[in-house]
Every structure is written in C-alpha cells, then in structure tokens.
Design a protein around this motif. Structure first.
Motif, mmCIF file in Angstrom:
data_model
loop_
_atom_site.group_PDB
_atom_site.id
_atom_site.type_symbol
_atom_site.label_atom_id
_atom_site.label_comp_id
_atom_site.label_asym_id
_atom_site.label_seq_id
_atom_site.Cartn_x
_atom_site.Cartn_y
_atom_site.Cartn_z
ATOM 1 N N ALA A 168 0.827 -1.206 0.000
ATOM 2 C CA ALA A 168 0.000 0.000 0.000
ATOM 3 C C ALA A 168 0.865 1.262 0.000
ATOM 4 O O ALA A 168 0.568 2.222 -0.716
ATOM 5 C CB ALA A 168 -0.928 -0.009 1.208
ATOM 6 N N VAL A 169 1.943 1.262 0.761
ATOM 7 C CA VAL A 169 2.829 2.429 0.801
ATOM 8 C C VAL A 169 3.492 2.638 -0.553
ATOM 9 O O VAL A 169 3.560 3.768 -1.067
ATOM 10 C CB VAL A 169 3.883 2.267 1.919
ATOM 11 C CG1 VAL A 169 4.996 3.288 1.788
ATOM 12 C CG2 VAL A 169 3.220 2.382 3.281
ATOM 13 N N LEU A 170 3.987 1.574 -1.160
ATOM 14 C CA LEU A 170 4.666 1.711 -2.452
ATOM 15 C C LEU A 170 3.704 2.150 -3.556
ATOM 16 O O LEU A 170 4.066 2.967 -4.413
ATOM 17 C CB LEU A 170 5.352 0.398 -2.830
ATOM 18 C CG LEU A 170 6.568 0.031 -1.982
ATOM 19 C CD1 LEU A 170 7.098 -1.334 -2.383
ATOM 20 C CD2 LEU A 170 7.650 1.083 -2.098
ATOM 21 N N VAL A 171 2.496 1.633 -3.549
ATOM 22 C CA VAL A 171 1.502 2.045 -4.543
ATOM 23 C C VAL A 171 1.133 3.508 -4.346
ATOM 24 O O VAL A 171 1.027 4.276 -5.314
ATOM 25 C CB VAL A 171 0.259 1.134 -4.488
ATOM 26 C CG1 VAL A 171 -0.896 1.718 -5.274
ATOM 27 C CG2 VAL A 171 0.603 -0.239 -5.021
ATOM 28 N N THR A 172 0.968 3.933 -3.097
ATOM 29 C CA THR A 172 0.656 5.338 -2.816
ATOM 30 C C THR A 172 1.776 6.256 -3.283
ATOM 31 O O THR A 172 1.525 7.292 -3.909
ATOM 32 C CB THR A 172 0.409 5.529 -1.310
ATOM 33 O OG1 THR A 172 -0.629 4.646 -0.896
ATOM 34 C CG2 THR A 172 0.016 6.957 -1.001
ATOM 35 N N LEU A 173 3.016 5.884 -3.013
ATOM 36 C CA LEU A 173 4.148 6.692 -3.459
ATOM 37 C C LEU A 173 4.247 6.729 -4.990
ATOM 38 O O LEU A 173 4.584 7.761 -5.574
ATOM 39 C CB LEU A 173 5.449 6.161 -2.856
ATOM 40 C CG LEU A 173 5.615 6.372 -1.357
ATOM 41 C CD1 LEU A 173 6.876 5.676 -0.862
ATOM 42 C CD2 LEU A 173 5.647 7.850 -1.024
ATOM 43 N N ALA A 174 3.948 5.617 -5.636
ATOM 44 C CA ALA A 174 3.984 5.578 -7.096
ATOM 45 C C ALA A 174 2.909 6.474 -7.698
ATOM 46 O O ALA A 174 3.153 7.187 -8.677
ATOM 47 C CB ALA A 174 3.814 4.145 -7.588
ATOM 48 N N ILE A 175 1.720 6.471 -7.111
ATOM 49 C CA ILE A 175 0.640 7.328 -7.613
ATOM 50 C C ILE A 175 0.979 8.796 -7.404
ATOM 51 O O ILE A 175 0.767 9.631 -8.288
ATOM 52 C CB ILE A 175 -0.695 6.949 -6.937
ATOM 53 C CG1 ILE A 175 -1.154 5.579 -7.440
ATOM 54 C CG2 ILE A 175 -1.764 7.995 -7.195
ATOM 55 C CD1 ILE A 175 -2.348 5.022 -6.699
ATOM 56 N N GLN A 176 1.549 9.131 -6.246
ATOM 57 C CA GLN A 176 1.940 10.517 -5.989
ATOM 58 C C GLN A 176 3.028 10.977 -6.950
ATOM 59 O O GLN A 176 3.003 12.110 -7.443
ATOM 60 C CB GLN A 176 2.420 10.671 -4.548
ATOM 61 C CG GLN A 176 1.318 10.582 -3.529
ATOM 62 C CD GLN A 176 1.842 10.610 -2.111
ATOM 63 O OE1 GLN A 176 3.047 10.563 -1.874
ATOM 64 N NE2 GLN A 176 0.926 10.665 -1.153
ATOM 65 N N THR A 177 3.983 10.107 -7.239
ATOM 66 C CA THR A 177 5.046 10.455 -8.184
ATOM 67 C C THR A 177 4.481 10.660 -9.581
ATOM 68 O O THR A 177 4.855 11.603 -10.278
ATOM 69 C CB THR A 177 6.119 9.357 -8.197
ATOM 70 O OG1 THR A 177 6.627 9.206 -6.883
ATOM 71 C CG2 THR A 177 7.242 9.699 -9.156
ATOM 72 N N GLN A 178 3.580 9.783 -9.988
ATOM 73 C CA GLN A 178 2.965 9.912 -11.306
ATOM 74 C C GLN A 178 2.176 11.206 -11.416
ATOM 75 O O GLN A 178 2.247 11.909 -12.429
ATOM 76 C CB GLN A 178 2.053 8.716 -11.580
ATOM 77 C CG GLN A 178 1.273 8.818 -12.867
ATOM 78 C CD GLN A 178 2.154 8.875 -14.094
ATOM 79 O OE1 GLN A 178 3.210 8.292 -14.120
ATOM 80 N NE2 GLN A 178 1.711 9.585 -15.115
ATOM 81 N N GLN A 179 1.431 11.563 -10.383
ATOM 82 C CA GLN A 179 0.654 12.804 -10.420
ATOM 83 C C GLN A 179 1.557 14.024 -10.442
ATOM 84 O O GLN A 179 1.258 15.022 -11.105
ATOM 85 C CB GLN A 179 -0.284 12.872 -9.216
ATOM 86 C CG GLN A 179 -1.431 11.905 -9.310
ATOM 87 C CD GLN A 179 -2.271 11.868 -8.047
ATOM 88 O OE1 GLN A 179 -1.855 12.369 -7.010
ATOM 89 N NE2 GLN A 179 -3.451 11.273 -8.138
ATOM 90 N N ALA A 180 2.665 13.973 -9.730
ATOM 91 C CA ALA A 180 3.582 15.116 -9.705
ATOM 92 C C ALA A 180 4.298 15.286 -11.041
ATOM 93 O O ALA A 180 4.566 16.411 -11.471
ATOM 94 C CB ALA A 180 4.604 14.938 -8.588
#
Length: 76
Positions: free
Chosen positions: A30-42
């Motif tokens: 869950a943490v890695l997926v959240t970080l990946a989504i935040q990176t993609q949005q940024a």
C-alpha cells in the motif's frame, strides 16, 4: 529423539505469524503504490520536451565545443 510437544496454533510460528507477515506485506504494498501514484501525479505536468535536442542535429560535429547547445538540459 524428543517429540515436539510445544505446538500451538496461535503461536508466532502459526496463524499469528502468518497474519503478521501478511499484514506487513500488504502495508508495504500500500505504501509503495501510494508513493507511485503521488510520483505519477507530480510528474504528469512535467513532461519531457525533446525540442532543444532534436531541433537541429544536422550541424553537430563530433569534436566541437558547440555540442553543449544540444546536450540534455535539466527539467525546469
């Protein structure tokens, strides 16, 4: 040979350990997926612009100091 008499269903080697490992792995996921989504949005608005590089590569010479004009530039 001594028989193993200390067996337990709810010990750390039983269901409890399996549940701890499962929860730990799911939380890491869950943490890695959240970080990946935040990176993609940024980075969605910070797209790569190849225009300075592809602009005119016809005049680039192998041993020229002017090649710095065609080098990769960092993002703004």
């Amino acid at each position: 040979m001594a028989e193993n008499t200390r067996r337990g269903l709810f010990t750390l080697n039983g269901i409890t350990g399996m549940l701890i490992a499962t929860v730990l792995l799911l939380s890491i996921l869950a943490v890695l997926v959240t970080l990946a989504i935040q990176t993609q949005q940024a980075q969605a608005t910070n797209f790569y612009d190849p225009a300075p590089i592809v602009g005119s590569l016809d005049n680039v010479k192998a041993t020229s100091t002017a090649n710095a004009d065609f080098a990769f530039r960092p993002a703004k």
